[in-house]
Design an enzyme around this catalytic site. Structure first.
Site, PDB file in Angstrom:
ATOM      1  N   GLU A 292      -6.158  -0.171  -7.439  1.00 17.63           N
ATOM      2  CA  GLU A 292      -5.149   0.801  -7.840  1.00 17.63           C
ATOM      3  C   GLU A 292      -4.010   0.037  -8.517  1.00 17.63           C
ATOM      4  O   GLU A 292      -3.319  -0.758  -7.883  1.00 17.63           O
ATOM      5  CB  GLU A 292      -4.647   1.565  -6.611  1.00 17.63           C
ATOM      6  CG  GLU A 292      -3.802   2.784  -6.942  1.00 17.63           C
ATOM      7  CD  GLU A 292      -3.410   3.563  -5.691  1.00 17.63           C
ATOM      8  OE1 GLU A 292      -3.228   4.786  -5.798  1.00 17.63           O
ATOM      9  OE2 GLU A 292      -3.282   2.947  -4.605  1.00 17.63           O
TER      10      GLU A 292
ATOM     11  N   ASN B  27      -3.158   6.535  -1.155  1.00 21.40           N
ATOM     12  CA  ASN B  27      -2.609   6.665   0.200  1.00 21.40           C
ATOM     13  C   ASN B  27      -1.682   7.859   0.324  1.00 21.40           C
ATOM     14  O   ASN B  27      -1.602   8.483   1.391  1.00 21.40           O
ATOM     15  CB  ASN B  27      -1.888   5.378   0.606  1.00 21.40           C
ATOM     16  CG  ASN B  27      -2.869   4.281   0.980  1.00 21.40           C
ATOM     17  OD1 ASN B  27      -4.042   4.537   1.197  1.00 21.40           O
ATOM     18  ND2 ASN B  27      -2.393   3.049   1.032  1.00 21.40           N
TER      19      ASN B  27
ATOM     20  N   HIS C 283      -2.905  -2.889  -5.950  1.00 18.84           N
ATOM     21  CA  HIS C 283      -3.252  -2.421  -4.607  1.00 18.84           C
ATOM     22  C   HIS C 283      -4.758  -2.492  -4.402  1.00 18.84           C
ATOM     23  O   HIS C 283      -5.514  -1.683  -4.943  1.00 18.84           O
ATOM     24  CB  HIS C 283      -2.742  -0.995  -4.387  1.00 18.84           C
ATOM     25  CG  HIS C 283      -3.052  -0.459  -3.028  1.00 18.84           C
ATOM     26  ND1 HIS C 283      -3.237   0.881  -2.774  1.00 18.84           N
ATOM     27  CD2 HIS C 283      -3.232  -1.091  -1.828  1.00 18.84           C
ATOM     28  CE1 HIS C 283      -3.511   1.044  -1.498  1.00 18.84           C
ATOM     29  NE2 HIS C 283      -3.512  -0.129  -0.903  1.00 18.84           N
TER      30      HIS C 283
ATOM     31  N   SER D 293       0.808  -1.216   0.000  1.00 17.96           N
ATOM     32  CA  SER D 293       0.000   0.000   0.000  1.00 17.96           C
ATOM     33  C   SER D 293       0.841   1.267   0.000  1.00 17.96           C
ATOM     34  O   SER D 293       0.332   2.349  -0.273  1.00 17.96           O
ATOM     35  CB  SER D 293      -0.917   0.010   1.230  1.00 17.96           C
ATOM     36  OG  SER D 293      -0.151  -0.030   2.416  1.00 17.96           O
TER      37      SER D 293
END
Length: 724
Positions: A456, A494, A444, A423
């Protein structure tokens, strides 16, 4: 590629029935030319002497998926509501359903004569309560909707305006307009309750969930259920039966007492079309569909390779969720773990995920059993020689990931895609010890992986376009929305949101109540506040992720001692029932007053409060101090070319971080606020509280020039440092 035909056709059979067909692939959307074509063809059919009755249908096994949402986008761009056509009255009432006139018999006889009246009018009702007989007349021809596949939104409203609905089995019927922030605007709020009852109609509209035609038949929405191959034949006969008075001529609008009015519906509909909520939801609708267009991947003629078998390394929360998603997408899975105990636990987790879907009615027992039959466990790499892709889903440990990638490069076939579910960790670091860097990619997923809709896809400068395309196709096969992003610490989602929790910690250390922050962020539209989210994720995750971001972005990361202090006091959030909140089985989380002394200790250590006293801030300022730093980081992501376009970041923020969809996504929302206000606020806070709030150059430039944050970079500007 053949150009799709957008047209409305009319064919008259020997039986005197005109069949009007909507053609606008793939779902026969009611675009402006279609609406104009419908009006023209209905008027033609009404005029023609050889037409006794009309059947309305859609081409290609679909009636209509509803009004063309592109028109909403045009209205939002121009602010011109007159672009919305008058479908409700002009097309459905006046042209299809037929206006009703009330005249005395004597007036009609005097004007037209008895023979003309009897030969042309379809309904005659003598009202005994009037001194002189009153005649209800309709000088139109009966219209039957022949519905197959789907009739949604404006498509269903079109069918509701017809005099009967003949429908094929398993057809979807619904009014999902609320998902775009509007109400049904073509008469649906008035006609549907009269057919299915007020309560069911409200449920269908508020929940935006379609029903199947079988349920529609029980409710009275569907007049007859017939096989697809007999749909037109039965519809034609039904239309003739009405025209020749063998069946009743029924208008849904006149079936029961008045509920409201079409004019009220139209007024509210137009107001809602121009609302911020509709603008945000329509933007998200289009943004989500744009993610499938990736330059130099989807436009260079590549053909995707089929991925039939995937190995997942690690059977923990993420690994078992990823494996579940793949199995549900009909992809065989090899689950690898380091020992039998962990492997059995991983398999049990997958079984639990599938059984949970069965319990909630989202999956049949048969499909759950089939999915499990495609799962195989392994303690070594012997099964990897025939896999098409590997997804590593172990803990965020760089050395461990590097070792795994060195091993799978040797164990897997040369075509195999080598993916990681990390991540935060830079993919170049993960694949540092491999030679097949063109096959390395980030996959992800967001937790829980079998539920959350975002995938992702992270590419490095060396990842091949073929590998990116293949993973995009896998994403769609497992019902995810793939968003392709560039490589950096935290990637797009993130990284953009790492200031979210940190901004909340800044506020707490400035003396703001932790529970007030959570409450205000929830009121803004996120599912929960940053502190409850931290409780849910666990403090170990918070520490590991925080360390990565503190290293990568040391110039602006805020280092709060609060998580360490919580861990030292024996708290670990929901995992052990104690964090900022108390977690007890069967009850909602409750604020824990005993956490307050720990927070006070954090404030003492950071020494951020001016003169040792808590700052005074409004509710709006709290929301802005948490979310404006997120916008600021989004600006850096845009400047560095981490995403293809700003709307991709909006999609990712909504689907990955549960940013409220009605606000349009993080960048869209920022544009509604305005770059200048965001820049001025951040600049003021940076002077008061430090570099965490320092505005990015991208934001400063957009604010000074009055340019939207979402606007593409000008071609005259130097190329960005694209990671794509």
């Amino acid at each position: 590629m053949a150009k799709k035909m957008i047209e409305v056709t009319l064919e008259v059979g020997n039986d005197g029935v005109a069949v009007i067909t909507i053609s606008n692939p793939p779902v026969n959307a009611l675009a402006i030319p279609i609406i104009a074509g419908l009006k023209q063809k209905f008027e033609e059919a009404t005029r023609r002497a050889d037409v006794k009755a009309i059947v309305l249908t859609g081409k290609g096994g679909r009636f209509s998926g509803g009004f063309d949402i592109n028109v909403f986008d045009q209205v939002h761009t121009t602010g011109d509501i007159s672009l919305m056509p008058d479908v409700s009255v002009d097309l459905i009432v006046n042209t299809i359903e037929g206006p009703v006139y009330l005249l005395s018999f004597y007036s009609w006889f005097f004007l037209f004569g008895l023979e003309y009246f009897l030969g042309y009018c379809s309904v005659l009702v003598l009202n005994p309560f009037w001194r002189f007989p009153i005649i209800t007349i309709d000088c139109k021809k009966p219209v039957i909707a022949a519905v197959e596949g789907l009739a949604l939104g404006g498509g269903l409203e079109l069918a509701l305006g017809c005099h009967a609905r003949i429908v094929a089995p398993k057809t979807q019927l619904g009014l999902p307009e609320l998902t775009l922030g509007v109400i049904p605007g073509f008469g649906g709020t008035q006609r549907l309750p009269r057919l299915v009852g007020l309560q069911k109609a409200i449920d269908m509209m508020l929940l935006s969930r379609p029903i199947l035609s079988e349920e529609g038949k029980k409710l009275g929405l569907v007049d007859a259920l017939v096989p697809s191959q007999e749909l037109l034949k039965v519809s034609r006969l039904w239309a003739l039966d009405i025209a020749e008075a063998r069946k009743p001529w029924i208008r849904s609008l006149h079936r029961t007492d008045k509920i409201g009015s079409l004019s009220e519906e139209a007024k509210v509909f137009k107001e809602l079309v121009l609302s911020d909520t509709a603008k945000g939801l329509v933007h998200v609708f289009f943004a989500q569909r744009t993610t499938s267009k990736v330059p130099n991947v989807t436009d260079v003629g590549l053909k995707p390779r089929r991925v039939k078998k995937v190995a997942v390394i690690g059977g923990g929360l993420m690994g078992s969720g990823i494996a579940t998603a793949l199995l549900l997408g009909n992809i065989s899975v090899v689950l690898k773990e380091i020992n039998s105990e962990y492997l059995l636990k991983g398999i049990k987790s997958i079984e639990g995920n599938l059984q949970g879907l069965v319990t909630r009615g989202k999956l049949s027992e048969d499909k759950a059993e089939k999915a499990l039959s495609m799962l195989k466990g392994s303690l070594d790499y012997s099964e990897f020689k025939s896999v098409d892709m590997v997804i590593e889903a172990v803990i965020e440990n760089i050395a461990l990931k590097q070792t795994i990638f060195s091993e799978i490069e040797k164990a897997c076939p040369p075509h195999c895609i080598l993916a990681t579910n990390t991540s935060t960790i830079d993919l170049n670091v993960v694949g540092e010890k491999t030679t097949s860097k063109d096959r390395i990619i980030g996959a992800h997923f967001f937790s829980p992986a079998h539920v959350m809709p975002l995938l992702e896809i992270v590419r490095t400068e060396k990842t091949s376009a073929q590998v990116v395309l293949d993973l995009m196709i896998v994403g769609k096969a497992i019902k995810k929305v793939p968003v392709v992003v560039g490589n950096c610490t935290g990637f797009a989602v993130n990284r953009t949101f790492f200031p979210y929790t940190q901004g909340a910690h800044v506020l707490v250390n400035l003396g703001v109540d932790v529970f007030r922050i959570d409450r205000l962020i929830s009121n803004f539209g996120l599912p929960m506040g940053p502190f409850q989210l931290q409780d849910l994720a666990g403090y170990g995750v918070a520490k590991a992720v925080g360390k990565e971001f503190a290293t990568a972005f040391s110039d602006r990361a805020f280092k709060s001692p609060l998580v360490d202090l919580l861990l030292q006091s024996g708290r670990n959030g929901k995992a052990n029932g104690k964090g900022y909140y108390i977690y007890e089985k069967g009850s909602k989380p409750k604020p824990d007053p005993s956490v307050l002394p720990i927070i006070e200790e954090s404030r003492r250590v950071t020494n951020l409060m001016p003169r040792g006293k808590p700052i005074t801030v409004t509710d709006q300022e709290i929301v802005e101090m948490v979310l404006f730093p997120v916008v600021n980081e989004a600006c850096r992501v845009l400047e560095e070319g981490i995403v293809v376009r700003a709307s991709d970041l909006d999609t990712a923020s909504v689907l990955g971080m549960s940013f409220p969809s009605y606000r349009g996504g993080i960048v869209f929302w920022a544009d509604t606020i305005g770059a200048k206000h965001i820049y001025d606020s951040l600049k003021k806070w940076s002077q008061l509280y430090g570099n965490f709030y320092k505005p990015s150059k991208f934001l400063e430039e957009r604010a000074s020039k009055g340019i939207r944050l979402s606007a593409p970079a000008s071609s005259s500007q130097p190329a960005t440092r694209s990671r794509m």
